[in-house]
Write an enzyme that holds these catalytic residues in place. Structure first.
Site, PDB file in Angstrom:
ATOM      1  N   GLU A  44       0.491  -1.439   0.492  1.00 51.11           N
ATOM      2  CA  GLU A  44      -0.134   0.638   0.420  1.00 51.11           C
ATOM      3  C   GLU A  44       0.948   1.892  -0.176  1.00 51.11           C
ATOM      4  O   GLU A  44       0.514   2.354  -0.716  1.00 51.11           O
ATOM      5  CB  GLU A  44      -1.204  -0.276   1.338  1.00 51.11           C
ATOM      6  CG  GLU A  44      -1.747  -0.949   0.854  1.00 51.11           C
ATOM      7  CD  GLU A  44      -2.976  -0.664   0.386  1.00 51.11           C
ATOM      8  OE1 GLU A  44      -3.184   0.991  -0.668  1.00 51.11           O
ATOM      9  OE2 GLU A  44      -3.757  -1.700   0.035  1.00 51.11           O
ATOM     10  N   TYR A 125      -6.178   7.147   3.505  1.00 48.19           N
ATOM     11  CA  TYR A 125      -6.770   5.970   2.490  1.00 48.19           C
ATOM     12  C   TYR A 125      -6.459   4.849   2.367  1.00 48.19           C
ATOM     13  O   TYR A 125      -6.258   3.654   2.452  1.00 48.19           O
ATOM     14  CB  TYR A 125      -5.797   6.734   0.646  1.00 48.19           C
ATOM     15  CG  TYR A 125      -5.363   4.842  -0.083  1.00 48.19           C
ATOM     16  CD1 TYR A 125      -6.636   4.392  -0.332  1.00 48.19           C
ATOM     17  CD2 TYR A 125      -4.443   4.430  -0.125  1.00 48.19           C
ATOM     18  CE1 TYR A 125      -7.047   3.262  -0.957  1.00 48.19           C
ATOM     19  CE2 TYR A 125      -4.171   3.384  -1.008  1.00 48.19           C
ATOM     20  CZ  TYR A 125      -5.536   2.684  -1.058  1.00 48.19           C
ATOM     21  OH  TYR A 125      -5.349   1.273  -1.588  1.00 48.19           O
ATOM     22  N   ASP A 143      -9.235   5.447  -3.402  1.00 48.63           N
ATOM     23  CA  ASP A 143      -8.230   5.617  -4.158  1.00 48.63           C
ATOM     24  C   ASP A 143      -9.108   6.620  -5.095  1.00 48.63           C
ATOM     25  O   ASP A 143     -10.371   6.427  -5.520  1.00 48.63           O
ATOM     26  CB  ASP A 143      -7.245   4.697  -4.103  1.00 48.63           C
ATOM     27  CG  ASP A 143      -8.448   3.710  -5.282  1.00 48.63           C
ATOM     28  OD1 ASP A 143      -9.231   3.959  -5.353  1.00 48.63           O
ATOM     29  OD2 ASP A 143      -6.950   3.023  -5.393  1.00 48.63           O
TER      30      ASP A 143
END
Length: 348
Positions: A44, A125, A143
């Site tokens: 991520e 996020y 996103d």
DNA sequence: AAAGCGGGGAA
DNA sequence: TTCCCAGCTTT
């Protein structure tokens, strides 16, 4: 279709995902246990503002070299920065190391969005994505893919970034309680493979019937974005100082552009070509005919290249003398790697 | 709230 | 060329 009516998005989307999910190295294999939180977190962070195809080789390299939070926490700053070189947004690499050390110190990665948000390099996020994907919690993951899919599903005409709160509310309204992590990844896979920015493939989309954007006949118009200001043009000079088969490399200040990275000496960027005004030493400089052009997020840069060879045992600025033959392994960010290749051709 | 921060792939 | 991308941090 009215924005006020909740739609059955999750069920058809998850059915599509079960058949068409991308096979990515940080995802648990089908039938396997839950994904490894370390791998989810690392992926991520690498994926922030960076496309999947660019991340995969870095992810493989990092997980082979540092397979756990503990291993990464023990890495040296310089070797981590060198391993990150070329991936961009180098503050991520500094935060990655700080986060790994914090996690190693506390024992494990926290499982709630609120706790995850407190860690370096983890914003809204990433906290939501980790909570959903690694720990199975319901979280609203938004996103750029989700923004595109949702603005099309609901034909959101308000421009970004002002429409973000509205998009978040809409995403919340379609996020299921179960399989929230798969739902988030399904939205991203849909946005990446079918609901693409320029030419969406609506005929293959499992959500076509529920999509207001498809109904308008021009889904590619979404999301609407505010006009961007033109990028300014800036200039600089890069200095190649040779001594006994080695070249001088310096480390850039920890903060700011390319912060903490290994580099060739430069002066500050300027609004007009600075020539040799900021040369680090007095020498017989040779200007190369070829320049290096590089685009950053917020400005374009043209760099002139100056080279000098100084005698052995000559005093020179602080830095590291790197063997010219091994310059490719110095861990230079792309701007300096491009320049180094140009200087290399000068040698040949 | 706005600005600063990379790089590569696609069209 | 331009546009876009699994955003975060600092001011």
């Amino acid at each position: 279709m009215s924005d006020n009516v909740p739609r059955t998005i999750a069920a058809p989307l998850l059915k599509w995902y079960d058949a068409h999910a991308r096979d990515l190295p940080w995802r648990a294999r089908p039938g396997a246990n839950a994904p490894d939180p370390y791998r989810v977190w690392l992926s991520e962070v690498m994926l922030q503002q960076t496309q999947v195809a660019s991340v995969i080789p870095y992810f493989e390299k990092f997980t082979a070299r540092w397979p756990s939070f503990e291993a990464l926490a023990a890495a040296e700053d310089a070797e981590l920065m060198a391993a990150w070189a070329g991936l961009g947004y180098y503050a991520r690499a500094r935060n990655l190391l700080a986060c790994a050390r914090a996690v190693a110190a506390r024992g494990s990665l926290p499982e709630t969005e609120a706790e995850l948000l407190g860690l370096p390099g983890i914003g809204g996020y990433t906290a939501a994505a980790i909570a959903a994907i690694a720990f199975g919690q319901r979280a609203v993951v938004v996103d750029a893919n989700v923004e595109r899919v949702v603005t099309r599903l609901f034909a959101v005409t308000a421009p970004l970034p002002g429409a973000r709160p509205r998009i978040r509310t809409l995403t919340d309204s379609i996020t299921p309680d179960a399989r929230a992590g798969d739902f988030a990844q399904a939205m991203m896979d849909l946005g990446s493979t079918l609901c693409t920015a320029r030419a969406p493939r609506c005929l293959a989309c499992p959500l076509r019937e529920q999509c207001d954007g498809f109904a308008t006949g021009a889904p590619e118009m979404f999301p609407v974005k505010a006009a961007k200001p033109a990028k300014p043009q800036r200039y600089g000079t890069m200095f190649w100082i040779e001594r006994a088969g080695r070249v001088l490399l310096v480390r850039r200040p920890a903060k700011g552009l390319l912060g903490g990275m290994c580099a060739l000496p430069t002066g500050p960027w300027a609004d007009s070509p600075p020539g040799l005004a900021d040369a680090p030493i007095s020498a017989e400089w040779r200007m190369l005919d070829e320049q290096v052009r590089h685009g950053f997020t917020h400005f374009n840069l043209d760099v002139a290249l100056a080279a000098a060879t100084i005698p052995e045992h000559t005093d020179a600025p602080q830095g590291e003398w790197w063997p010219i033959a091994e310059i490719e392994s110095a861990g230079l960010p792309t701007l300096f790697a491009k320049a180094a290749r140009t200087f290399g051709r000068m040698h040949a």
